[in-house]
Structures are given as structure tokens and as C-alpha cells.
Scaffold this active site. Structure first.
Site: not given
Ligand code: NAD
Length: 290
Positions: A87, A162, A237
Site C-alpha cells: 500500500t 484501496k 497509514k
Molecule cells: P512488514 O513490515 O511486516 O514487511 C515489510 C518487509 O519489507 C520487511 O520484512 C522488511 O524487512 C522488508 N523491506 C524493507 N525495505 C526493504 C528493501 N529495501 N528491500 C527488501 N526488503 C525490504 O509489513 P507487512 O505487514 O508485510 O505490510 C507490507 C505492505 O502491505 C505495507 O505496504 C502494508 O501497508 C500493506 N498491507 C498490510 C496489511 C497487514 O495487515 N499487515 C494489510 C493490507 C496491506
């Protein structure tokens, strides 16, 4: 299909795992040390992207997506597709799509709804933006990771859908919680409040499917001491992204703006951090009219 998967956190890891379980050849990369059964790990994003027909990203925000795209797009083959499921702000989604197009790479912005449970169960909903050709390349993978994918339009349309959806969700949750708190003060039983509203014109997903009052309506995070679920921080966010988009599109969104301010106060100055976004109800309960 040969797939690169970058960003293997709470959402990305189970999504990549489902693709591997379905028989795809998945190479992953994350800044953190991650081990996922069936997924080979690369030493960099570029290495994960090399030779892949589709590269999927699942990253925290638009700035990180842009940085990863700078590294990954030049490593991708012409005709391959970059599918971003994070997102992020609409402007970043469009900028990355333009950068991909200039390199002969297809791009889809495909944020998801359904949370960690949906990612693990392969039941996410994808809202996608990009050309029909790009969407067609990603669609079989959406079928594995999710239960529904809607092609919303050109690049940025997925992110737009979204954040508009989640702006409604944030505003509606606040309205539902403040109405419960008012009902309490008027001496109305919460079950009766639910019975009436859930079958009257005030009904909504937040009341009927995710009721913020414990012990009332279907099972929801309220019944689990407001453990997320969908965390208030993530709602904040998304509300910020909606207001950023409203600024750049010159859209008047007073309710969205107020919802953003309330969630910011809840998460940053009160006890909302790490709690479900429906914990707005105990917040209102504790307050009076100032
Ligand atoms: P998270 O923080 O668990 O995962 C993000 C991952 O990206 C981490 O493992 C981090 O180490 C990695 N990362 C960061 N910078 C990086 C880079 N330069 N190269 C490679 N890896 C890198 O977050 P999440 O909960 O998995 O969410 C991910 C996305 O999904 C976000 O944009 C969030 O808004 C969206 N989202 C999350 C949910 C939820 O319920 N968690 C629901 C819908 C949407």
C-alpha cells in the site's frame, strides 16, 4: 513461472510461500534474514529479479518502493512484469509504472485487502491498476494468493481504490464507535443497539461484520481484547495516504481529514499503538464532551 519476491514480512512471506506451494519457481529477497520453505533466497533485490517473468514487491511504503524499483527495474528483462502489492501513495505507484514502461517492463499496482490471515489463507482481494496486458500476466498469481482481483484501471487505480475504501472504513469505524459510546451514556443496552442498527439504515461492515463492542455481533478483535486484526497504526497509514492523494487531486475530504487526525491522536498520543483500529470504542467510552 519464474518469480522474484521482494519484501518478505508479515504479508509477503505467506504470499511467497503460497506461490511456491503452487509449484512456481520463487526467489526472494528481504533486508532481514528470512527463511521460507520452498523459496530460494537471493543476496539482493536485483539478483531476485534477474530472469524473472514477474517480480512482486510487498514493502512498507512508497519511498522504499521507489528505491527498490531503481535497483530492480534495470535488472529485469523486457516484457517482464513488476507487480507491487504494497500500500503506497498513488504518485509513487504512477512514478514506478512510468519508470518500468521506459525500460520496457510492464507494471501493476495491486494493493490488497484481507490482512495477514488473508495472505496466509490465499484469500486476499487484489485491486489492480495497469494495462490489460500487465494485469493478464499477474492474474494467475492473484488467483493463487487471493480469492478476487479487480482490474480498476490504469496505473495508480489500484492504490486509489484501496485508499478510498479504507477512508470509508476509518470514518465508518469512528462513527460506529462514537454512536456506541453515546448509546452507553443514554442507558441503551449494547445488544439492543446492535440488533437495531445492524438491521437499520445505520448498518455497515464495521457494525455488522466487525462490531467494535465486545460480546456483541460476530466474533471480532473486540472479543480478543482489541488485539489486531487491523492495527490502528495501519489505518493511520492509509488515512494519511488518502489525505495526501486528496491534497494532490484537490479533493474536499473533511471526514477523511478528521478521521486521520483522530487516529493520529489515538496512535501517537494515546494508547492506540499496537491495538486494533476498533479500539476507538474504549477510547470514546472514557471521554466526555469537552
Ligand atoms: P512488514 O513490515 O511486516 O514487511 C515489510 C518487509 O519489507 C520487511 O520484512 C522488511 O524487512 C522488508 N523491506 C524493507 N525495505 C526493504 C528493501 N529495501 N528491500 C527488501 N526488503 C525490504 O509489513 P507487512 O505487514 O508485510 O505490510 C507490507 C505492505 O502491505 C505495507 O505496504 C502494508 O501497508 C500493506 N498491507 C498490510 C496489511 C497487514 O495487515 N499487515 C494489510 C493490507 C496491506
Amino acid at each position: 513461472m519464474k518469480i522474484g519476491f521482494i519484501g518478505l514480512g508479515n504479508m509477503g512471506a505467506p504470499m511467497a510461500s503460497n506461490l511456491a506451494k503452487a509449484g512456481h519457481d520463487v526467489t526472494g529477497f528481504d533486508m532481514a534474514d528470512v527463511v521460507i520453505e520452498g523459496v530460494a533466497m537471493a543476496a539482493s533485490g536485483a539478483e531476485a529479479a534477474k530472469g524473472a517473468e514477474v517480480v512482486i514487491t510487498m514493502l512498507p511504503n512508497g519511498a522504499i518502493l521507489r528505491a527498490v524499483a531503481d535497483e530492480v527495474i534495470p535488472a529485469m528483462e523486457k516484457g517482464a512484469a513488476l507487480v507491487d502489492c504494497s500500500t503506497v501513495d498513488v504518485d509513487s505507484a504512477r512514478a514506478v509504472a512510468a519508470q518500468a514502461a521506459a525500460a520496457g517492463v510492464l507494471a501493476v499496482d495491486a494493493p490488497v485487502s484481507g490482512g495477514v490471515g488473508g495472505a496466509a489463507g490465499g484469500t486476499l482481494t487484489f485491486m489492480a491498476g495497469g494495462s490489460p496486458e500487465a494485469f493478464a500476466m499477474a492474474a494467475p498469481l492473484f488467483d493463487i494468493m487471493g480469492q478476487k482481483a479487480v482490474h480498476c484501471g490504469d496505473s495508480g487505480a489500484g492504490q486509489a481504490a484501496k485508499i478510498c475504501n479504507n477512508m470509508i472504513l476509518g470514518v465508518t469505524m469512528i462513527a460506529t464507535c462514537e454512536a456506541f459510546a453515546l448509546a452507553d451514556k443514554l442507558g441503551l443496552d449494547r445488544q439492543k443497539m446492535f440488533d437495531v442498527v445492524s438491521t437499520s439504515s445505520g448498518y455497515s461492515w464495521t457494525m455488522n461484520a466487525y462490531c467494535p463492542a465486545p460480546g456483541v455481533g460476530p466474533q471480532s478483535p473486540a472479543d480478543n481484547d482489541y488485539q489486531p486484526g487491523f492495527a490502528a497504526d495501519l489505518m493511520l497509514k492509509d488515512l494519511r495516504l488518502s489525505q495526501q492523494a486528496a491534497e494532490s487531486a484537490d479533493a474536499d475530504t473533511p471526514m477523511g481529514q478528521l478521521a486521520q487526525a483522530l487516529y493520529a491522536q489515538f496512535v501517537e498520543d494515546e494508547d492506540g499503538k499496537g491495538r486494533d483500529f476498533s479500539a476507538m470504542l474504549p477510547r470514546f467510552e472514557q471521554r466526555g464532551r469537552e
